[in-house]
Design an enzyme around this catalytic site. Structure first.
Site, PDB file in Angstrom:
ATOM      1  N   THR A 171      -4.121  -0.418   1.457  1.00 24.48           N
ATOM      2  CA  THR A 171      -5.315  -0.955   0.809  1.00 24.48           C
ATOM      3  C   THR A 171      -5.455  -0.536  -0.647  1.00 24.48           C
ATOM      4  O   THR A 171      -6.387  -0.972  -1.317  1.00 24.48           O
ATOM      5  CB  THR A 171      -6.574  -0.517   1.579  1.00 24.48           C
ATOM      6  OG1 THR A 171      -6.586   0.907   1.709  1.00 24.48           O
ATOM      7  CG2 THR A 171      -6.599  -1.148   2.972  1.00 24.48           C
ATOM      8  N   ASP A 172      -4.547   0.312  -1.132  1.00 27.67           N
ATOM      9  CA  ASP A 172      -4.604   0.708  -2.543  1.00 27.67           C
ATOM     10  C   ASP A 172      -3.186   0.822  -3.102  1.00 27.67           C
ATOM     11  O   ASP A 172      -2.796   1.859  -3.627  1.00 27.67           O
ATOM     12  CB  ASP A 172      -5.358   2.039  -2.694  1.00 27.67           C
ATOM     13  CG  ASP A 172      -5.662   2.364  -4.153  1.00 27.67           C
ATOM     14  OD1 ASP A 172      -5.650   1.436  -4.990  1.00 27.67           O
ATOM     15  OD2 ASP A 172      -5.902   3.550  -4.469  1.00 27.67           O
ATOM     16  N   LEU A 173      -2.444  -0.257  -3.013  1.00 28.81           N
ATOM     17  CA  LEU A 173      -1.073  -0.257  -3.518  1.00 28.81           C
ATOM     18  C   LEU A 173      -1.114  -0.355  -5.041  1.00 28.81           C
ATOM     19  O   LEU A 173      -1.489  -1.383  -5.609  1.00 28.81           O
ATOM     20  CB  LEU A 173      -0.299  -1.432  -2.926  1.00 28.81           C
ATOM     21  CG  LEU A 173       1.215  -1.400  -3.133  1.00 28.81           C
ATOM     22  CD1 LEU A 173       1.843  -0.202  -2.426  1.00 28.81           C
ATOM     23  CD2 LEU A 173       1.849  -2.707  -2.657  1.00 28.81           C
ATOM     24  N   ASN A 174      -0.764   0.737  -5.705  1.00 29.10           N
ATOM     25  CA  ASN A 174      -0.794   0.761  -7.159  1.00 29.10           C
ATOM     26  C   ASN A 174       0.368   1.601  -7.681  1.00 29.10           C
ATOM     27  O   ASN A 174       1.118   2.203  -6.912  1.00 29.10           O
ATOM     28  CB  ASN A 174      -2.145   1.280  -7.671  1.00 29.10           C
ATOM     29  CG  ASN A 174      -2.405   2.722  -7.288  1.00 29.10           C
ATOM     30  OD1 ASN A 174      -1.687   3.635  -7.709  1.00 29.10           O
ATOM     31  ND2 ASN A 174      -3.427   2.960  -6.475  1.00 29.10           N
ATOM     32  N   ASN A 177       0.949   5.173  -6.470  1.00 30.54           N
ATOM     33  CA  ASN A 177       1.267   5.370  -5.061  1.00 30.54           C
ATOM     34  C   ASN A 177       2.683   4.912  -4.709  1.00 30.54           C
ATOM     35  O   ASN A 177       3.061   4.920  -3.539  1.00 30.54           O
ATOM     36  CB  ASN A 177       0.252   4.649  -4.174  1.00 30.54           C
ATOM     37  CG  ASN A 177      -1.108   5.303  -4.241  1.00 30.54           C
ATOM     38  OD1 ASN A 177      -1.220   6.486  -4.545  1.00 30.54           O
ATOM     39  ND2 ASN A 177      -2.171   4.540  -3.970  1.00 30.54           N
TER      40      ASN A 177
END
Length: 244
Positions: A171-174, A177
């Site tokens: 939910t926070d693929l950046n 990460n």
């Protein structure tokens, strides 16, 4: 899962993997979360963020301690207590089990060592310790130094597709990460509030678009410094990640 064991001491519950013994007293397990002691130890470093992550050594292993905190306006009132009636309130346990599941799928993620829940009234205070991935650098540091090669964009896309193929929703693929190893290998980290679900095409597109936005945000944030990223290169990553 067979490699996750649960140990209870009053209001405190620990989840441990097979590398830790089951027959220790409370102080042994609690020592993984003693921030005061850890911060006094040699070689410890801290990383910013909501939970102030600590990188430290213990028993010959390089570890990462992360405390779960809330964000947003409500987080200013209740910083780190998650109420039982909330959806996904067992954040440490959920991340611990998801990491174990992904390791069983042979996905490139860090190994969880121990997680902790402390009951506090109607809520839970939580922490997790994972093994540190040495020899890896997150993409924000890489593009501050140089351009990613075409082969690296392709490799990152192929790695993301492995997660998609196993129905992992990050939910926070950046860019912070996703880690690039000295040998060119790719790993993904930070699976708080991430899930094993049946992914749709729109789910995959949304994750890839989020990753692209993080590249764009890095460009905007560092307008006075050079950030080595051309959006056209991202198409290589996207093509591989969304390939059927």
């Amino acid at each position: 899962m067979e490699n996750i064991r649960v140990i209870n001491f009053g209001k405190t519950r620990f989840f441990i993997n097979e590398s830790l013994p089951l027959d220790q007293d409370f102080s042994f397990y609690e020592s993984f979360f003693d921030r005061d002691s850890i911060e006094r130890s040699e070689g410890v470093t801290s990383r910013g963020g909501r939970g102030q992550t600590l990188l430290f050594k213990k028993d010959g292993r390089d570890l990462v301690l992360r405390h779960y905190k809330r964000g947003g306006l409500f987080g200013k009132l209740v910083s780190d207590c998650f109420f039982f009636f909330e959806p996904h309130s067992h954040r440490a346990y959920d991340e611990f089990t998801l990491l174990n599941s992904m390791l069983e799928m042979s996905l490139p993620v860090p190994k969880p060592v121990i997680a902790r829940e402390i009951k506090s009234g109607f809520g839970i205070i939580q922490d997790i310790v994972i093994e540190r991935l040495n020899g890896y650098t997150d993409l924000s540091y890489v593009i501050a130094q140089r351009h990613l090669s075409s082969e690296e964009f392709i490799s990152i896309g192929q790695t993301i597709r492995r997660f998609f193929d196993n129905n992992i929703k990050h939910t926070d693929l950046n860019i912070r990460n996703i880690l690039l190893g000295q040998d060119g290998s790719v790993c993904v980290i930070d699976f708080d509030k991430c899930f094993l679900v049946e992914l749709t095409s729109s789910d995959k597109e949304e994750m890839i678009n989020r990753l692209l936005r993080s590249f764009r945000k890095e460009l905007a944030r560092n307008s006075e410094k050079k950030v080595n990223f051309n959006e056209s290169d991202f198409e290589l990553l996207k093509r591989e990640a969304l390939k059927n």
